[in-house]
Design a protein around this motif. Structure first.
Motif, PDB file in Angstrom:
ATOM      1  N   ILE A 218       0.870  -1.169   0.000  1.00  0.00           N
ATOM      2  CA  ILE A 218       0.000   0.000   0.000  1.00  0.00           C
ATOM      3  C   ILE A 218       0.911   1.224   0.000  1.00  0.00           C
ATOM      4  CG2 ILE A 218      -1.905   1.185   1.138  1.00  0.00           C
ATOM      5  CD1 ILE A 218      -2.524  -1.692   0.166  1.00  0.00           C
ATOM      6  N   ARG A 219       0.954   1.901  -1.099  1.00  0.00           N
ATOM      7  CA  ARG A 219       1.932   2.965  -1.307  1.00  0.00           C
ATOM      8  C   ARG A 219       1.870   4.014  -0.200  1.00  0.00           C
ATOM      9  NH1 ARG A 219       2.738   6.400  -6.949  1.00  0.00           N
ATOM     10  NH2 ARG A 219       4.677   7.458  -6.336  1.00  0.00           N
ATOM     11  N   ASN A 220       3.055   4.348   0.295  1.00  0.00           N
ATOM     12  CA  ASN A 220       3.240   5.367   1.340  1.00  0.00           C
ATOM     13  C   ASN A 220       2.617   4.993   2.683  1.00  0.00           C
ATOM     14  OD1 ASN A 220       4.569   7.083  -0.508  1.00  0.00           O
ATOM     15  ND2 ASN A 220       2.616   7.962  -1.175  1.00  0.00           N
ATOM     16  N   GLU A 221       2.103   3.769   2.817  1.00  0.00           N
ATOM     17  CA  GLU A 221       1.480   3.369   4.070  1.00  0.00           C
ATOM     18  C   GLU A 221       2.073   2.102   4.670  1.00  0.00           C
ATOM     19  OE1 GLU A 221      -2.808   3.806   4.553  1.00  0.00           O
ATOM     20  OE2 GLU A 221      -2.906   4.576   2.503  1.00  0.00           O
ATOM     21  N   GLY A 222       2.304   1.075   3.858  1.00  0.00           N
ATOM     22  CA  GLY A 222       2.826  -0.175   4.388  1.00  0.00           C
ATOM     23  C   GLY A 222       2.380  -1.361   3.564  1.00  0.00           C
ATOM     24  N   TYR A 223       1.889  -2.394   4.241  1.00  0.00           N
ATOM     25  CA  TYR A 223       1.502  -3.637   3.575  1.00  0.00           C
ATOM     26  C   TYR A 223       0.168  -4.127   4.134  1.00  0.00           C
ATOM     27  CZ  TYR A 223       6.440  -3.700   2.228  1.00  0.00           C
ATOM     28  OH  TYR A 223       7.660  -3.370   1.719  1.00  0.00           O
ATOM     29  N   MET A 224      -0.499  -4.959   3.322  1.00  0.00           N
ATOM     30  CA  MET A 224      -1.770  -5.524   3.761  1.00  0.00           C
ATOM     31  C   MET A 224      -1.863  -6.992   3.314  1.00  0.00           C
ATOM     32  SD  MET A 224      -5.695  -4.288   3.000  1.00  0.00           S
ATOM     33  CE  MET A 224      -5.645  -4.735   1.248  1.00  0.00           C
ATOM     34  N   PHE A 225      -2.324  -7.850   4.209  1.00  0.00           N
ATOM     35  CA  PHE A 225      -2.599  -9.244   3.860  1.00  0.00           C
ATOM     36  C   PHE A 225      -4.005  -9.282   3.280  1.00  0.00           C
ATOM     37  CE2 PHE A 225      -3.419 -13.769   4.681  1.00  0.00           C
ATOM     38  CZ  PHE A 225      -2.238 -14.305   4.194  1.00  0.00           C
ATOM     39  N   SER A 226      -4.118  -9.634   1.992  1.00  0.00           N
ATOM     40  CA  SER A 226      -5.364  -9.408   1.247  1.00  0.00           C
ATOM     41  C   SER A 226      -6.419 -10.486   1.446  1.00  0.00           C
ATOM     42  CB  SER A 226      -5.053  -9.287  -0.246  1.00  0.00           C
ATOM     43  OG  SER A 226      -4.493 -10.494  -0.745  1.00  0.00           O
ATOM     44  N   SER A 227      -6.036 -11.673   1.859  1.00  0.00           N
ATOM     45  CA  SER A 227      -6.961 -12.800   1.930  1.00  0.00           C
ATOM     46  C   SER A 227      -7.788 -12.780   3.221  1.00  0.00           C
ATOM     47  CB  SER A 227      -6.202 -14.126   1.837  1.00  0.00           C
ATOM     48  OG  SER A 227      -7.065 -15.216   2.030  1.00  0.00           O
ATOM     49  N   ARG A 228      -8.984 -13.328   3.147  1.00  0.00           N
ATOM     50  CA  ARG A 228      -9.742 -13.618   4.362  1.00  0.00           C
ATOM     51  C   ARG A 228      -9.047 -14.750   5.106  1.00  0.00           C
ATOM     52  NH1 ARG A 228     -15.201 -12.102   4.552  1.00  0.00           N
ATOM     53  NH2 ARG A 228     -15.628 -14.001   5.740  1.00  0.00           N
ATOM     54  N   VAL A 229      -9.073 -14.717   6.423  1.00  0.00           N
ATOM     55  CA  VAL A 229      -8.390 -15.717   7.244  1.00  0.00           C
ATOM     56  C   VAL A 229      -9.384 -16.322   8.225  1.00  0.00           C
ATOM     57  CG1 VAL A 229      -6.551 -16.136   8.929  1.00  0.00           C
ATOM     58  CG2 VAL A 229      -6.174 -14.503   7.066  1.00  0.00           C
ATOM     59  N   GLU A 230      -9.339 -17.649   8.321  1.00  0.00           N
ATOM     60  CA  GLU A 230     -10.195 -18.361   9.269  1.00  0.00           C
ATOM     61  C   GLU A 230      -9.305 -19.028  10.305  1.00  0.00           C
ATOM     62  OE1 GLU A 230     -13.600 -21.915   9.346  1.00  0.00           O
ATOM     63  OE2 GLU A 230     -12.412 -21.539   7.535  1.00  0.00           O
ATOM     64  N   LYS A 231      -9.611 -18.771  11.579  1.00  0.00           N
ATOM     65  CA  LYS A 231      -8.861 -19.399  12.658  1.00  0.00           C
ATOM     66  C   LYS A 231      -9.644 -20.601  13.151  1.00  0.00           C
ATOM     67  CE  LYS A 231      -6.499 -18.666  17.060  1.00  0.00           C
ATOM     68  NZ  LYS A 231      -6.152 -17.719  18.135  1.00  0.00           N
ATOM     69  N   MET A 232      -8.997 -21.776  13.175  1.00  0.00           N
ATOM     70  CA  MET A 232      -9.655 -23.014  13.567  1.00  0.00           C
ATOM     71  C   MET A 232      -9.525 -23.221  15.068  1.00  0.00           C
ATOM     72  SD  MET A 232     -10.577 -23.693  10.522  1.00  0.00           S
ATOM     73  CE  MET A 232     -11.261 -25.342  10.675  1.00  0.00           C
TER      74      MET A 232
END
Length: 232
Positions: A218-232
């Motif tokens: 994400i320009r000038n901001e950082g990073y993002m994990f784009s996927s939905r995540v499910e915790k089991m």
């Protein structure tokens, strides 16, 4: 503790200093000697010079980082930002320019050992779990990552901690400083460029087994994990 350096005077100086401070020290003077010592003594930290007889330090670092069982500190007379970035890209956890300050080296060793200790501590019940995202499976308790194909993907300790920081905060923009805190703790002395290079390594491992871009810049901001995540 394993010191890999072709210069005997350097090995002696570092080894004597670390021995005085209570470390069990082993030495290797060539690339050929490293594999046998790794198997015999299982060091938690390996100090590697870029120039090693019979090979090169970068190749050794790449091989050790794929094992994901130890931290690597690189030493080099090459001290430019590009040289440092290349070393970190290869899988080193830290990089120091020669001539190295033995006191600074000791501080860096203690820092990586603190991270190793924290990661080796059993997770509390609320922290344990299995995360699933885009066909991937990440098991915190066993510290394993499986691709959608079922293949086990080797991650260094730093890469695993960084990925965990992402999957625990999916679809949210994270700054470099936040990622350093989440992945390495507030006492980390790493600088923000180390996060860029570690994310680059992690991306290559993820993208090689996925059709999705899981970590977005994400320009000038950082990073993002784009996927939905499910915790089991």
């Amino acid at each position: 503790m394993l010191i890999v350096d072709g210069d005997g005077d350097t090995r002696f100086a570092i080894g004597e200093f670390l021995d005085f401070h209570g470390f069990s020290v082993f030495e290797a003077d060539s690339a050929a000697a490293v594999r046998g010592l790794i198997a015999d003594v299982s060091p938690d930290v390996v100090i590697v010079d870029v120039l090693v007889p019979g090979g090169d330090g970068l190749s050794i670092v790449r091989e050790l980082s794929n094992q994901g069982s130890m931290s690597v500190i690189m030493l080099s007379a090459l001290a430019s930002d590009i040289d440092r970035i290349v070393g970190l890209e290869a899988g080193a956890d830290d990089y120091l320019a020669k001539p190295v300050s033995l006191r600074e080296l000791l501080a860096r060793i203690r820092a990586v050992r603190r991270r190793i200790t924290r990661m080796a501590e059993p997770a509390s019940p609320s922290e344990e779990g299995v995360y699933r995202f885009a066909g991937w499976c990440m098991n915190v308790a066993s510290r394993t990552l499986n691709a959608p194909s079922g293949a086990r993907i080797p991650l260094s300790d730093g890469e695993f901690s960084l990925l965990r920081a992402f999957v625990e905060r999916p679809q949210r923009v994270l700054s470099r400083d936040q990622l350093l805190d989440f992945a390495r703790g507030p006492d980390s002395d790493a600088y923000d460029r180390a996060i860029d290079t570690q994310i680059s390594r992690l991306r290559r491992k993820l993208d090689g087994h996925s059709h999705n871009e899981l970590i977005k810049t994400i320009r000038n901001e950082g990073y993002m994990f784009s996927s939905r995540v499910e915790k089991m």
